[in-house]
Design an enzyme around this catalytic site. Structure first.
Site: not given
Ligand code: ACO
Length: 361
Positions: A173, A208, A243-245, A247, A256, A298, A323, A342
């Protein structure tokens, strides 16, 4: 913010969506296997039939664990988080089989891909059942190997394919947080294992990779879709994250999500589920209606894994297993045209001032 160049994938580019080396995620999830996708990402092109067979056999032959690593895994506490098990296992393997002139980057990539399921499930079965399982199985695919070691028997075709598709969806990704971490570590000329170990650390957090576990915990809290709707409305009123919503890059949908949603439905039907899938759909409807937020990969992965008999703490480790293919491709790409990463920061501290000796503070 653009942080560099890559030829590995596109995320959310207009007219392209998610592509791996130019191939759309829809085509890959429908027509390819995870091993083909891993080869594509790491070696830069789709394998021919003989190359794929050879690659499958090479990965399959690298599933066994050295005894020193088994000892380390036996010493990791039974109640450790499985992400910590993989982070430790990766680091330990880097001591036992270090990258060298004789053991090059392609070999390390194969080894890590092949042995992460073994590490996870050796530790799991040792602590759960007291058995020291044989991880060098004959299974043809990584998906089957994982499910076989988990349940003790080879999976049926539907569950193997569902896992295979999920590994394809999680494989790569672009410059997400963990991949960028991998590239930063690589850019210091550190070894392959250090790069992957730091990626696992970055992936662990709930903003993440950890979101798939947090999504399952949310879905499981509710008994009915109406209860879920009421619970969600309270969460949104309290400005809690669901969570899971959402991006950072996708703004309308995650390409996906529909793919894994179809698999979650199929696996739920096979498991005679009448609760978790309808609850998940209601949560999706409420999030869209109230916040115009869409599920990311997710969210429905949680239900799909649950219906495949996978314990919730293993959801993020599966993300690692998959991954590792994308991370490996990024290590190789970064090394191919390396410059130390850097960035600089805007300073927000006090202006220059005289030092105050200890006795005067
Ligand atoms: N639940 C509730 N509100 C949300 C969510 C969410 N999941 N996501 C975003 N919002 C809200 C934000 O709080 C913000 O509200 P505000 O304007 O009132 O302050 C608004 O929507 C806009 O959010 P963004 O700034 O566009 O989101 P950002 O790019 O900072 O974050 C992220 C993206 C981290 C993925 C976020 O959506 C989130 O925390 N989601 C939940 C965690 C998650 O699912 N992570 C998985 C990522 S995908 C992956 O790893 C496979």
């Amino acid at each position: 913010m653009v942080a560099g160049d890559t030829a590995i994938s596109t995320v959310g580019k207009e007219g392209l969506g998610l592509t791996y080396r130019g191939y759309s995620i829809d085509d890959l999830a429908e027509k390819a296997t995870f091993e083909e996708v891993a080869y594509l990402l790491i070696y830069g092109r789709l394998p021919k039939a003989t190359e794929l067979e050879e690659y499958r056999q090479r990965l399959a032959s690298r599933r066994g664990l050295p005894s020193a690593l088994k000892t380390v895994l036996e010493q990791v506490p039974a109640d450790a988080h499985p992400m910590d098990v993989l982070r430790t296992g990766c680091s330990a393997l880097g001591c036992l089989e270090p990258e060298s002139r004789e053991r090059g980057q392609d070999q390390v990539a194969d080894r890590l891909l092949a042995s992460f399921p073994s590490m996870l499930l050796y530790w799991y079965q040792f602590h759960k059942t007291g058995r020291r399982i044989e991880t060098q199985t004959e299974d043809r695919s990584m998906a089957a190997h994982f499910l076989h070691l988990l349940s003790g028997r080879p999976p049926d075709a539907m569950h193997e394919r569902a896992m295979d598709v999920s590994l394809i969806l999680y494989a790569e990704h672009e410059f997400n947080a963990s991949t960028f971490t991998v590239r930063i570590t690589t850019s210091t000329l550190a070894d392959f294992y250090s790069a992957i170990t730091s990626g696992i650390g970055a992936l662990r957090g709930p903003l993440h990779g950890g979101a798939n576990e947090a999504a399952m915990e949310l879905i499981e809290k509710f008994k009915t879709p109406d209860e879920a709707e009421a619970g969600l409305m309270t969460m949104l009123r309290n400005k809690e994250l669901v969570m899971g919503f959402g991006h950072r890059v996708y703004k309308i949908s995650d390409p996906r999500s529909d793919i894994i949603k179809r698999w979650a439905k199929k696996l739920g039907d096979a498991a005679d589920d009448t609760r978790l899938y309808p609850i998940s759909e209601r949560i999706e409807q409420v999030m869209w209606r109230e916040k115009k937020l869409f599920p990311n990969l997710d969210f429905y992965s949680a239900a799909a894994y649950h219906f495949s008999g996978i314990p919730t703490p293993m959801f993020t480790p599966i993300f690692v297993i998959s991954r590792t293919s994308g991370w490996s491709a990024h290590v190789i790409e970064q090394r191919g045209n390396n410059r130390l990463i850097r960035p600089t920061a805007d300073y927000t501290g006090p202006p220059p001032r005289p030092f105050v000796p200890l006795a005067q503070r």
